[in-house]
Scaffold this motif. Sequence first.
Motif: not given
Length: 276
Positions: A242-257
């Motif tokens: 779960d921690a890994s997924w949350r970090r990956a999603v945060a990074q992904f959202v930052s890239l899209v934004v």
Amino acid sequence: MTGHSIITPKAPTPEVSVNGVVIPAQAIAAETQHHPARRPEAAWQAAAEALAIREALLQAARARGITAPEASDAGAVKEVEEDALIQAFVDREVTTPDPDEESCRRYFSNNADKLRAPDLYEPVHILLQASKADPDSYERARLEAQTLVEHLQKRPDDFERIARDRSDCSSATDGGRLGQVTRGQTTPAFETAMMKLRPGEMTREAIETPYGFHIIRLDHLVRGQVPEFELARPLVEEFLRDASWRRAVAQFVSLVVGEAKISGVELRGANSPLVQ
């Protein structure tokens, strides 16, 4: 969060847009109820940021031709459909590896206390119900509770009888026994007093809570144990995944934004419900 009034800042606010698509001020005002804050401006900022990120994700998903699974409810609202589209986008783009043996053992070693089973308390109590809205009866209950404490210090074997005869709690029928409880299952004042007791001890004064006055005795205490690694491993893997997924999603959202042209609001981070 529901229950909060919709907040509109007093000062004029700039138009918020994502790649030229304007987010209506009414939508931002409605979103503020999900971002309670001490100042209206802060709630507005958080709401505008969240909707800008959401719009950037929706635009990116549509640009890549991603489609969401059809909703089983034919009357599904637009917001639900958009949530499904964003989720499908994230599911396709974000992948995380399963935690390996070394990572699991390192987390277990460093966080053993977090994995410890909760302590189990078995309290018995007498409740004299009282409300501060009625000062006279409240004071009578306080004095009676203290009198009972003094009596029980001399004659502790009377506890269950008094609980059955006088306690205003439903546990009175069982001599005041509450069964096994853990942290967070009783009121803070009750819990604090209970946790200070050793098995067999009773409070030396009446404990005040919103329900009235309690006399508490702790009958048993079972300290939680840290499980063996193999027993704890599923929990460790779940946490790390779960921690890994949350970090990956945060990074992904930052890239899209980062690829979007956003105006009218300063983005301070990936303020997305996906990573809350």
